[in-house]
Design an enzyme around this catalytic site. Structure first.
Site, PDB file in Angstrom:
ATOM      1  CB  SER A 192      -0.967  -0.004   1.183  1.00  0.00           C
ATOM      2  OG  SER A 192      -0.259  -0.143   2.389  1.00  0.00           O
ATOM      3  CG  HIS A 220      -4.065  -1.204  -2.040  1.00  0.00           C
ATOM      4  ND1 HIS A 220      -4.683   0.028  -2.030  1.00  0.00           N
ATOM      5  CD2 HIS A 220      -3.696  -1.443  -0.749  1.00  0.00           C
ATOM      6  CE1 HIS A 220      -4.673   0.522  -0.808  1.00  0.00           C
ATOM      7  NE2 HIS A 220      -4.083  -0.351  -0.003  1.00  0.00           N
ATOM      8  CE  LYS A 251      -7.706   0.114   1.066  1.00  0.00           C
ATOM      9  NZ  LYS A 251      -8.110   1.146   1.988  1.00  0.00           N
TER      10      LYS A 251
HETATM   11  C1  LIG Z   1      -3.543  -3.381   2.516  1.00  0.00           C
HETATM   12  C2  LIG Z   1      -4.712  -2.948   3.345  1.00  0.00           C
HETATM   13  N1  LIG Z   1      -5.367  -3.846   4.082  1.00  0.00           N
HETATM   14  C3  LIG Z   1      -6.414  -3.510   4.857  1.00  0.00           C
HETATM   15  C4  LIG Z   1      -6.862  -2.213   4.928  1.00  0.00           C
HETATM   16  C5  LIG Z   1      -8.019  -1.858   5.800  1.00  0.00           C
HETATM   17  O1  LIG Z   1      -9.166  -1.753   5.046  1.00  0.00           O
HETATM   18  P1  LIG Z   1     -10.418  -0.840   5.468  1.00  0.00           P
HETATM   19  O2  LIG Z   1     -10.036   0.579   5.166  1.00  0.00           O
HETATM   20  O3  LIG Z   1     -11.516  -1.349   4.630  1.00  0.00           O
HETATM   21  O4  LIG Z   1     -10.641  -1.047   6.931  1.00  0.00           O
HETATM   22  C6  LIG Z   1      -6.229  -1.222   4.163  1.00  0.00           C
HETATM   23  C7  LIG Z   1      -6.710   0.167   4.226  1.00  0.00           C
HETATM   24  O5  LIG Z   1      -6.038   1.129   4.110  1.00  0.00           O
HETATM   25  C8  LIG Z   1      -5.123  -1.598   3.354  1.00  0.00           C
HETATM   26  O6  LIG Z   1      -4.462  -0.689   2.626  1.00  0.00           O
END
Ligand SMILES: Cc1ncc(COP(=O)(O)O)c(C=O)c1O
Length: 403
Positions: A192, A220, A251
Site C-alpha cells: 500500500s 489494492h 477501495k
Molecule cells: C492493505 C490494506 N489492508 C487492509 C486495509 C483496511 O481496510 P479498510 O479501510 O476497509 O478497513 C487497508 C486500508 O487502508 C489496506 O491498505
C-alpha cells in the site's frame, strides 16, 4: 490518591504531547490531513473549502464511486430494509443481502464461500486471530499493512517477519519455524505504500514446500490486477492457490467492509468462531447491496480495468520522464519519492495550491529519508487530467528541490 493523580498526569502528558506535535504542523501551514471534502464528482474532482481540485489520492481505482447502478442498488436496499441491522449477524443481523453479497464475492474470487465483516481492518484482525493462536507461527512481509500486523499481535502466535518480497528470507523463516506449529504466511498482494506486487508464484511454492497456509490481502489488487480485475491469482495465471483470500469493500468497491473467501468449511468456522462476526454488527443493507452491485459492474464493464492500466502507465512514465523516483511501483499506487519529510510537505503544499489533491506519507509510516507523495491514479482520470497533474508535479518538484 497520589497514585491515581500520577496516572491521570500521564494521560494528560500523552494528550498534550500529541496536541503539541499536531499544532506545530498546523502552525507551519503544513497540515494536510482530514480536509473536509464538500463535493465529490465522478470520484476525480473534489471541492475543498470552495476550491475544486483534481483528486490524485483516491483508492477508488476503477472510478466506481457514484456509479448509477451501484447507487440504485444501495437506494433499493434502504427502501426494502432501512438503514441498519438488528445487531450482530449470528443473532438477528443476517439479511438475505449478506448471503447474496457473500455468494457474489465467492464466485468473483473463485472460492467455495465467503464471509464479510464491518471493515477491512477488522477482517484482518479477526481472520488472523481466529486462524492462529499461541504455539502457532504467523509469518509476514515486513511491509504488510498495519491491520495485518495488529491481527498477528492480537493472535498471540509466534510472529515472524521476512524482508520485503525477499523469497530467500521467507524460506529462511519457514525453515526455522517449529515444525510442530501450524504456519500461516500473510502478505499484501499490492503493497500500500510502494505499489509493488508480491512474488505470488514463489510464495505459493514455499508455502506448499513447508506445509504453511497462505493469506493474501487484496485491498489494492481487486479491480487492479489481472486481465479482468479479479486480482492477484488472475494476474499470475495461477488458478485458485490462496487459502485465505482477503479483501476490502472500501477501495475499488465503493462501500465499506471486508471479506475472506476460501474453503466452505473454513468460512463456516469463521461464521461461528471469529469474534468480529459474533460480537460486532452486520454491514448495513445499503453497503452490502452497493458492494454486491460493484462486483457485478467490474465484470460487466471490463474496459475500466484496461483504462486503469493505461492510465497507470501514462502516469508512471510521465513522472519518470520528469525525473522523479517512483520506487518499485507497478500499479495504480504511485509513490513519488521526496526524501526528507519537509520536502514531501512542501511538495504537497505546491501541488494543492495548484489544485492537485495529493497527500504526503512521512516517517514513521515510512522509513526516515523515504518520505513520499502517495499518489494514486484511477480509471476515471482522462489522459488530459493526468498530463495536467504531471505538469503540476514537475513544477512543484523543482520548487521543492526534488528535481
Ligand atoms: C492493505 C490494506 N489492508 C487492509 C486495509 C483496511 O481496510 P479498510 O479501510 O476497509 O478497513 C487497508 C486500508 O487502508 C489496506 O491498505
Amino acid at each position: 490518591m497520589e497514585e491515581s493523580v500520577t496516572v491521570g498526569d500521564k494521560f494528560n502528558t500523552r494528550i498534550r504531547e500529541w496536541n503539541d506535535r499536531i499544532d506545530r504542523v498546523v502552525d507551519s501551514d503544513l497540515y494536510f490531513y482530514n480536509q473536509p471534502i464538500e463535493e465529490l464528482s465522478g470520484g476525480v474532482r473534489v471541492r475543498v473549502r470552495g476550491r475544486e481540485m483534481l483528486m490524485f489520492a483516491s483508492y477508488g481505482y476503477l472510478g466506481l464511486l457514484g456509479h448509477p447502478t451501484i447507487n440504485a442498488a444501495a437506494q433499493a436496499a434502504v427502501a426494502e430494509f432501512g438503514t441498519g441491522t438488528h445487531g450482530v449477524r449470528m443473532l438477528a443481523g443476517t439479511l438475505t443481502l449478506h448471503g447474496e453479497l457473500e455468494q457474489t464475492i465467492a464466485r468473483f474470487k473463485g472460492a467455495e464461500d465467503a464471509v464479510t465483516f464491518s471493515s477491512g481492518y477488522v477482517t484482518n484482525l479477526t481472520a488472523i486471530s481466529t486462524m492462529v493462536g499461541r504455539h502457532d507461527t504467523v509469518i509476514c512481509d515486513k511491509l504488510n499493512h498495519a491491520s495485518i500486523v495488529d491481527g498477528c499481535l492480537l493472535s498471540g502466535a509466534n510472529f515472524v517477519r521476512f524482508k520485503h518480497n525477499d523469497m530467500e528470507d521467507l524460506e529462511r523463516c519457514l525453515r526455522r519455524a517449529d515444525p510442530q506449529s501450524a504456519k500461516l504466511v500473510v502478505v499484501d498482494a499490492v503493497f500500500s505504500m510502494d505499489g509493488d506486487i508480491i512474488d505470488l508464484p514463489r510464495t505459493v511454492d514455499l508455502c506448499r514446500q513447508y506445509g504453511a497456509w497462505l493469506m493474501v490481502d487484496e485491498a489494492h489488487s481487486i479491480g487492479v490486477l489481472g486481465e479482468t480485475g479479479h486480482g492477484i491469482e488472475e494476474h499470475f495465471g495461477l488458478g485458485s492457490v490462496v487459502d485465505l483470500k482477503m479483501g476490502t469493500l472500501s477501495k475499488t468497491i465503493p462501500s465499506v467492509g471486508g471479506y475472506i473467501a476460501g474453503r466452505a468449511d473454513m468460512i463456516r468456522m469463521f461464521r461461528h468462531a471469529s469474534r468480529a462476526f459474533i460480537f460486532s454488527a452486520a454491514l448495513p443493507p445499503a453497503q452490502a447491496a452497493a458492494a454486491k452491485a460493484a462486483f457485478e459492474v467490474i465484470e460487466a464493464e471490463p474496459e475500466r480495468v484496461e483504462q486503469l492500466r493505461r492510465n497507470s502507465r501514462q502516469f508512471i512514465a510521465g513522472l519518470k520522464a520528469a525525473g522523479f523516483d517512483t520506487m518499485r511501483t507497478e500499479t495504480a499506487i504511485v509513490p513519488v519519492l521526496c526524501g526528507a519529510d519537509e520536502r514531501a510537505y512542501t511538495m504537497v503544499q505546491y501541488c494543492q495550491r495548484d489544485d492537485i489533491f495529493v497527500l504526503p506519507v512521512v516517517s514513521p509510516a515510512v522509513p526516515e529519508g523515504l518520505a513520499r507523495l502517495r499518489a494514486t491514479v484511477t480509471a476515471a482520470h482522462t489522459p488530459a487530467e493526468i498530463d495536467r497533474a504531471l505538469e503540476v508535479f514537475s513544477r512543484a518538484g523543482k520548487t521543492a528541490g526534488i528535481l
